[in-house]
Design an enzyme around this catalytic site. Sequence first.
Site, mmCIF file in Angstrom:
data_model
loop_
_atom_site.group_PDB
_atom_site.id
_atom_site.type_symbol
_atom_site.label_atom_id
_atom_site.label_comp_id
_atom_site.label_asym_id
_atom_site.label_seq_id
_atom_site.Cartn_x
_atom_site.Cartn_y
_atom_site.Cartn_z
ATOM 1 N N GLY A 16 3.008 -3.798 8.407
ATOM 2 C CA GLY A 16 1.903 -3.123 7.717
ATOM 3 C C GLY A 16 0.665 -3.038 8.279
ATOM 4 N N GLY A 18 -1.096 -0.404 9.657
ATOM 5 C CA GLY A 18 -1.856 0.820 9.386
ATOM 6 C C GLY A 18 -2.701 0.749 8.332
ATOM 7 N N GLY A 20 -4.999 -1.245 4.656
ATOM 8 C CA GLY A 20 -5.288 -2.228 3.848
ATOM 9 C C GLY A 20 -5.534 -3.658 4.724
ATOM 10 N N ARG A 41 6.320 2.162 8.278
ATOM 11 C CA ARG A 41 7.050 3.322 8.213
ATOM 12 C C ARG A 41 6.629 4.550 8.746
ATOM 13 N N ASP A 66 11.043 0.060 9.969
ATOM 14 C CA ASP A 66 11.270 -0.488 8.651
ATOM 15 C C ASP A 66 11.953 -1.844 8.479
ATOM 16 N N TYR A 148 0.168 -16.451 -6.508
ATOM 17 C CA TYR A 148 1.229 -16.763 -7.426
ATOM 18 C C TYR A 148 2.708 -17.118 -6.689
ATOM 19 N N LYS A 163 7.889 -13.758 -2.499
ATOM 20 C CA LYS A 163 6.813 -14.581 -1.765
ATOM 21 C C LYS A 163 7.007 -15.917 -1.973
ATOM 22 N N GLY A 190 -6.169 -14.541 -3.189
ATOM 23 C CA GLY A 190 -6.402 -13.751 -4.405
ATOM 24 C C GLY A 190 -6.785 -12.367 -4.416
HETATM 25 C C1 HXC Z 1 9.643 -0.223 -12.190
HETATM 26 C C2 HXC Z 1 10.132 0.915 -10.227
HETATM 27 C C3 HXC Z 1 8.914 1.084 -10.036
HETATM 28 C C4 HXC Z 1 8.103 0.651 -11.084
HETATM 29 C C5 HXC Z 1 10.014 1.616 -8.424
HETATM 30 N N1 HXC Z 1 10.786 1.003 -9.176
HETATM 31 N N2 HXC Z 1 8.821 1.650 -8.852
HETATM 32 N N3 HXC Z 1 10.680 -0.035 -11.338
HETATM 33 N N4 HXC Z 1 8.594 0.082 -12.287
HETATM 34 N N5 HXC Z 1 6.520 0.862 -11.126
HETATM 35 C C6 HXC Z 1 12.462 1.067 -8.984
HETATM 36 C C7 HXC Z 1 13.043 2.255 -8.957
HETATM 37 O O1 HXC Z 1 13.467 2.657 -10.258
HETATM 38 C C8 HXC Z 1 14.207 1.864 -8.052
HETATM 39 O O2 HXC Z 1 15.196 1.422 -8.837
HETATM 40 C C9 HXC Z 1 13.856 1.063 -7.156
HETATM 41 O O3 HXC Z 1 12.759 0.411 -7.464
HETATM 42 C C10 HXC Z 1 13.503 1.548 -5.605
HETATM 43 O O4 HXC Z 1 12.500 2.835 -5.880
HETATM 44 P P1 HXC Z 1 12.155 3.514 -4.802
HETATM 45 O O5 HXC Z 1 11.161 4.398 -5.390
HETATM 46 O O6 HXC Z 1 13.430 3.968 -4.160
HETATM 47 O O7 HXC Z 1 11.435 2.423 -3.931
HETATM 48 P P2 HXC Z 1 10.972 2.442 -2.191
HETATM 49 O O8 HXC Z 1 11.091 3.997 -1.860
HETATM 50 O O9 HXC Z 1 11.999 1.671 -1.638
HETATM 51 O O10 HXC Z 1 9.663 1.990 -2.399
HETATM 52 C C11 HXC Z 1 9.348 0.711 -2.479
HETATM 53 C C12 HXC Z 1 8.060 0.642 -3.506
HETATM 54 C C13 HXC Z 1 7.030 1.420 -3.066
HETATM 55 C C14 HXC Z 1 7.872 -1.101 -3.552
HETATM 56 C C15 HXC Z 1 8.628 1.080 -4.790
HETATM 57 O O11 HXC Z 1 5.811 1.481 -4.102
HETATM 58 C C16 HXC Z 1 6.367 1.054 -1.896
HETATM 59 O O12 HXC Z 1 6.999 1.361 -0.651
HETATM 60 N N6 HXC Z 1 5.275 0.528 -1.608
HETATM 61 C C17 HXC Z 1 4.725 -0.178 -0.457
HETATM 62 C C18 HXC Z 1 3.095 -0.427 -0.640
HETATM 63 C C19 HXC Z 1 2.912 -1.382 -1.747
HETATM 64 O O13 HXC Z 1 3.591 -1.613 -2.846
HETATM 65 N N7 HXC Z 1 1.809 -1.943 -1.533
HETATM 66 C C20 HXC Z 1 1.311 -3.137 -2.710
HETATM 67 C C21 HXC Z 1 1.243 -4.310 -2.030
HETATM 68 S S1 HXC Z 1 0.094 -5.338 -2.957
HETATM 69 P P3 HXC Z 1 16.773 2.008 -9.044
HETATM 70 O O14 HXC Z 1 17.630 0.979 -10.066
HETATM 71 O O15 HXC Z 1 16.448 3.218 -9.574
HETATM 72 O O16 HXC Z 1 17.390 1.903 -7.829
HETATM 73 C C22 HXC Z 1 0.527 -6.880 -3.235
HETATM 74 C C23 HXC Z 1 -0.571 -7.652 -3.840
HETATM 75 C C24 HXC Z 1 -0.038 -9.222 -4.512
HETATM 76 O O17 HXC Z 1 1.523 -7.254 -2.823
HETATM 77 C C25 HXC Z 1 -1.065 -9.739 -5.153
HETATM 78 C C26 HXC Z 1 -2.457 -9.197 -5.781
HETATM 79 C C27 HXC Z 1 -3.235 -10.252 -6.484
HETATM 80 P P1 NAP Z 2 -0.939 -2.119 1.429
HETATM 81 O O1 NAP Z 2 -2.022 -1.613 2.153
HETATM 82 O O2 NAP Z 2 -0.136 -1.471 0.505
HETATM 83 O O3 NAP Z 2 0.152 -2.716 2.336
HETATM 84 C C1 NAP Z 2 1.440 -2.823 2.335
HETATM 85 C C2 NAP Z 2 1.949 -2.265 3.864
HETATM 86 O O4 NAP Z 2 3.184 -2.730 4.218
HETATM 87 C C3 NAP Z 2 1.712 -0.816 4.044
HETATM 88 O O5 NAP Z 2 0.988 -0.687 5.464
HETATM 89 C C4 NAP Z 2 3.302 -0.360 4.152
HETATM 90 O O6 NAP Z 2 3.023 0.613 5.049
HETATM 91 C C5 NAP Z 2 3.802 -1.486 4.850
HETATM 92 N N1 NAP Z 2 5.188 -1.432 4.260
HETATM 93 C C6 NAP Z 2 5.876 -1.375 3.010
HETATM 94 N N2 NAP Z 2 7.218 -1.521 3.196
HETATM 95 C C7 NAP Z 2 7.509 -1.480 4.397
HETATM 96 C C8 NAP Z 2 8.835 -1.545 5.153
HETATM 97 N N3 NAP Z 2 9.777 -1.501 4.347
HETATM 98 N N4 NAP Z 2 8.624 -1.505 6.562
HETATM 99 C C9 NAP Z 2 7.410 -1.527 6.996
HETATM 100 N N5 NAP Z 2 6.172 -1.675 6.680
HETATM 101 C C10 NAP Z 2 6.314 -1.411 5.229
HETATM 102 O O7 NAP Z 2 -1.407 -3.601 0.629
HETATM 103 P P2 NAP Z 2 -2.391 -4.667 0.918
HETATM 104 O O8 NAP Z 2 -3.205 -4.878 -0.388
HETATM 105 O O9 NAP Z 2 -3.315 -4.564 2.349
HETATM 106 O O10 NAP Z 2 -1.307 -5.778 1.267
HETATM 107 C C11 NAP Z 2 -1.063 -6.647 2.525
HETATM 108 C C12 NAP Z 2 -0.435 -7.842 2.352
HETATM 109 O O11 NAP Z 2 -1.418 -8.869 1.369
HETATM 110 C C13 NAP Z 2 0.790 -8.017 1.402
HETATM 111 O O12 NAP Z 2 1.650 -8.847 1.904
HETATM 112 C C14 NAP Z 2 0.549 -8.288 -0.061
HETATM 113 O O13 NAP Z 2 1.477 -8.930 -0.958
HETATM 114 C C15 NAP Z 2 -0.837 -9.166 0.395
HETATM 115 N N6 NAP Z 2 -1.526 -9.586 -0.775
HETATM 116 C C16 NAP Z 2 -2.455 -8.569 -0.999
HETATM 117 C C17 NAP Z 2 -3.488 -8.952 -2.131
HETATM 118 C C18 NAP Z 2 -4.450 -7.938 -2.404
HETATM 119 O O14 NAP Z 2 -5.401 -8.231 -3.367
HETATM 120 N N7 NAP Z 2 -4.679 -6.985 -1.528
HETATM 121 C C19 NAP Z 2 -3.494 -9.999 -2.688
HETATM 122 C C20 NAP Z 2 -2.553 -11.146 -2.364
HETATM 123 C C21 NAP Z 2 -1.514 -10.893 -1.203
HETATM 124 P P3 NAP Z 2 4.172 1.879 5.310
HETATM 125 O O15 NAP Z 2 4.069 2.598 3.803
HETATM 126 O O16 NAP Z 2 3.656 2.886 6.106
HETATM 127 O O17 NAP Z 2 5.465 1.621 5.588
#
Ligand code: HXC
Ligand code: NAP
Length: 283
Positions: A16, A18, A20, A41, A66, A148, A163, A190
């Site tokens: 990841g 590229g 954040g 990805r 991936d 969390y 996590k 956080g």
């Molecule tokens: C309920 C959901 C949903 C949603 C997807 N699904 N989004 N269910 N609410 N908002 C379900 C779908 O219905 C499907 O279920 C399954 O999840 C897979 O969905 P896809 O769209 O096919 O998923 P996929 O293409 O694999 O994408 C994964 C993803 C996507 C997580 C849903 O958002 C992603 O690629 N995110 C990467 C970036 C990201 O999330 N960054 C945030 C990290 S921040 P079914 O049953 O239909 O198969 C972080 C911070 C933590 O972690 C702490 C902060 C303080």
């Molecule tokens: P982000 O920019 O959405 O980062 C998520 C990254 O994961 C993206 O670059 C995404 O790139 C990559 N990724 C997702 N699915 C993948 C897969 N299957 N294979 C390879 N790469 C994949 O969010 P962020 O806030 O910077 O989060 C970074 C980390 O910090 C995460 O572990 C998150 O849980 C943690 N964190 C963040 C916060 C916050 O406040 N920001 C707080 C606590 C913890 P692609 O879509 O190109 O694959």
Amino acid sequence: MFKDDLLKDKVIVVTGGGTGLGKSMALRCAELGAKLVLTSRRQEVIDEAAKEVAERGSEALAQTCDIRDYASVEGMVAAAVARFGRVDGLINNAAGNFLCPSEDLSPGGFQAIVSIVLNGTFHATHAVGKQLIEQGEGGTILSITTTYATHGSAYVLPSACAKAGVKVLTHSLAVEWAKYKIRLNAIAPGPFPTEGAWAKLMPPGMEDVLSADKIPAKRFGEHHELANLAAYLLADGSAYVTGQEITIDGGESLMAGEFNGLTLLDPGNVAQVLAMMRPPKKG
Ligand code: HXC
Ligand code: NAP
């Protein structure tokens, strides 16, 4: 806060890398002399980050992968070794997350998050770990968890479970792989504003969910603060730190303390009310 050559010539893989926080950590490592393997990805985001690494005087390989797919991860590590001859460190940063009432989650939704966060972290740790063991000179693996992972959290059940697994993976392998001089640590952040996290976790009209007002430091984290902690944990100077999860959250996760809520009120009012509760001086 560090010498410019802190990470000189270390080869560090960032999943990841590229976007954040992953990109911020990668760029800080580049400033400190590391060579980067940026993976996710989407080719376009890691290509852009690689350009920014070059602007900082270092070099990066932008290799898509991936992390849910072990063969894809093995291919990425092989490409890293082909380009740089070795690997020294890994940052498990890639993640997925969304807010959803747990009773509405589908098994597929649960699996989607766990397969990125927990299985993906295992895949990258295992593939890089095998390379480090083969090289025979040790290395460092750092995973980004969240606060969390310890306390759990409503509405992000799959992420909290995954996590927590990453945290225990860190503790477990720190002991098992110490014989190979491989250190494993985690950072539990956080809230740090990023496009990815805010898009997924800030429901429109409910901005209080991630509010700086609830944090003792009264602000969100800044990327350079987290990136510097990561650099410290990747550097040789932290050689005796292993198996630890270090929280960086401005005190947010300690707010459960019974009377800490009083710190959220106007301090003048609080002092006045508490003074009224005080018994009159005797004598
Ligand atoms: C309920 C959901 C949903 C949603 C997807 N699904 N989004 N269910 N609410 N908002 C379900 C779908 O219905 C499907 O279920 C399954 O999840 C897979 O969905 P896809 O769209 O096919 O998923 P996929 O293409 O694999 O994408 C994964 C993803 C996507 C997580 C849903 O958002 C992603 O690629 N995110 C990467 C970036 C990201 O999330 N960054 C945030 C990290 S921040 P079914 O049953 O239909 O198969 C972080 C911070 C933590 O972690 C702490 C902060 C303080
Ligand atoms: P982000 O920019 O959405 O980062 C998520 C990254 O994961 C993206 O670059 C995404 O790139 C990559 N990724 C997702 N699915 C993948 C897969 N299957 N294979 C390879 N790469 C994949 O969010 P962020 O806030 O910077 O989060 C970074 C980390 O910090 C995460 O572990 C998150 O849980 C943690 N964190 C963040 C916060 C916050 O406040 N920001 C707080 C606590 C913890 P692609 O879509 O190109 O694959």
